[in-house]
Design a protein around this motif. Structure first.
Motif, PDB file in Angstrom:
ATOM      1  N   GLU A  14       0.818  -1.213   0.000  1.00 19.08           N
ATOM      2  CA  GLU A  14       0.000   0.000   0.000  1.00 19.08           C
ATOM      3  C   GLU A  14       0.849   1.258   0.000  1.00 19.08           C
ATOM      4  O   GLU A  14       0.415   2.307  -0.483  1.00 19.08           O
ATOM      5  N   ARG A  40      -1.118   2.874  -2.931  1.00 19.09           N
ATOM      6  CA  ARG A  40      -2.022   3.863  -2.341  1.00 19.09           C
ATOM      7  C   ARG A  40      -3.489   3.650  -2.746  1.00 19.09           C
ATOM      8  O   ARG A  40      -4.267   4.595  -2.843  1.00 19.09           O
ATOM      9  N   ARG A  89      -5.767   4.571   0.274  1.00 22.70           N
ATOM     10  CA  ARG A  89      -5.916   6.025   0.417  1.00 22.70           C
ATOM     11  C   ARG A  89      -6.886   6.583  -0.625  1.00 22.70           C
ATOM     12  O   ARG A  89      -7.705   7.448  -0.321  1.00 22.70           O
ATOM     13  N   ASP A 126      -2.684   8.306   6.688  1.00 17.95           N
ATOM     14  CA  ASP A 126      -3.955   8.850   6.236  1.00 17.95           C
ATOM     15  C   ASP A 126      -4.712   9.594   7.332  1.00 17.95           C
ATOM     16  O   ASP A 126      -5.918   9.828   7.207  1.00 17.95           O
TER      17      ASP A 126
END
Length: 359
Positions: free
Chosen positions: A145, A149, A152, A177
């Motif tokens: 991640e 991303r 997010r 985040d």
């Protein structure tokens, strides 16, 4: 069906020691030492992680199981590099013709069109919002991640639409985040649950090898709580004679700022049972039989029972003892055993297209 072994020297940082054939496979092949040193040369290296991409047709999953406290789920990834040996999601890799063993933690599938499909699904006229739980199957904050991303991007869309969300994770990456989650937390639109299986760093290293260390997860709880985000702790799974520090975990989590808690007992569906037995034989040969005997005590004499009434908490004396320990510790510390009630009334799908509600 036989197992395909991987040399023990090659599993550092991985949860299992072999490529468990999946339940749809009729045969398995393994390496053969012909005396030329080919196995030593080809298999000595630890398996590397590889990410594959897919275009998902849908990303929101729905469930009506009476023992699960949510109806909507979102999982940006299939497979999980954290490598938790006990992960009940491992058998899902069988549907991809991959091993629930080493493939589950090395062959990852990323839903590259996640944000596009999510935006489309929650903008549908017939869509009715409910708390969307991120990371219900595999961890949304596993190492990949950091680069992709995808999680997010999903939070950005949900934040823009005031859509309530909850996150369950072992990854400290959720701290990245906070800029999105803190404003949502203030509006009662977000909650995070951090799983801490044990405070024993040595045990965590072999039980969930690529997840954040226990002390790091406590720091994540503290960081989220200080940012005003409602935080809970999951002390799951409870494994007899392995992670016997539930009370200490709850105390540390409460001190760090968690105010809600829940637990589940070990679940061993399908291929997971033989994998967990192999892990016990490798790391705890002196107590392997005792562990499995207690697991079976909680499962009506079997390795696993999928009955909705008992699969999460088990049954029998040992399950009752766990239930009492958890309840008494939560009451003593002041934990709520209920999931956070988030607000669905603020949802505005029109915000996704820049067009507000007409009425």
């Amino acid at each position: 069906m036989s197992e395909i072994s991987i040399p023990l020297r090659a599993i550092k940082g991985r949860g299992v020691a072999y490529s468990q054939p999946h339940r749809f496979k009729s045969e398995a092949r393994g390496g053969f030492d012909d005396g030329w040193g080919t196995i030593e040369g080809d298999e000595a290296a630890a398996p590397a992680t590889r990410v594959w991409f897919e275009d998902a047709s849908s990303v929101i999953t729905r469930n009506d199981s009476p023992d699960i406290g949510f109806t909507l789920g979102l999982n940006p990834y299939r497979g999980c590099e954290h490598g938790c040996v006990y992960c009940y999601a491992r058998p899902s890799h069988s549907y991809l013709n991959l091993s629930p063993g080493i493939d589950f933690e090395t062959q990852l599938i990323a839903k590259r069109n996640l944000s596009e499909i999510l935006r489309h699904e929650i903008a549908r006229p017939r869509y009715r919002p409910d708390v969307l739980v991120i990371g219900t199957v595999t961890d949304a904050y596993q190492p990949v991640e950091r680069e992709l991303r995808l999680t997010r991007s999903a939070i950005e869309i949900l934040s823009a639409a005031n859509h309530p969300l909850a996150i369950v994770t072992k990854g400290s990456g959720v701290e990245r985040d906070i800029d999105l989650l803190a404003p949502m937390g203030e509006k009662n639109l977000a909650a995070v649950y951090v799983t801490i299986t044990t405070l024993d760093a040595g045990l965590a290293r072999i039980l969930e090898p690529r997840a954040a260390a226990p002390h790091r997860r406590l720091r994540t709880i503290r960081t989220l709580a200080e940012a005003g985000i409602p935080v809970g702790v999951s002390v799951s799974p409870q494994i007899p004679f392995i992670n016997d520090d539930m009370e200490r975990v709850l105390e540390a989590a409460y001190e760090a700022g968690a105010r809600r808690a829940f637990y589940q007992v070990l679940r061993l569906p399908w291929e997971l049972a033989p994998m967990f037995r192999q892990w016990l034989a490798l790391h705890y040969p002196d107590r392997a039989e005792r562990v499995m005997a207690r697991v079976q005590d909680m499962r009506g004499g079997k390795d696993y029972d999928a009955n909705f009434a008992t699969r999460m908490k088990g049954q029998g004396i040992w399950a009752d003892l766990l239930r009492q320990r958890f309840a008494k510790t939560c009451d003593r510390l002041g934990f709520s055993r209920q999931r956070a009630e988030l607000d669905t009334s603020q949802f505005q799908s029109g915000a996704l297209s820049g067009q507000g509600d007409l009425f």
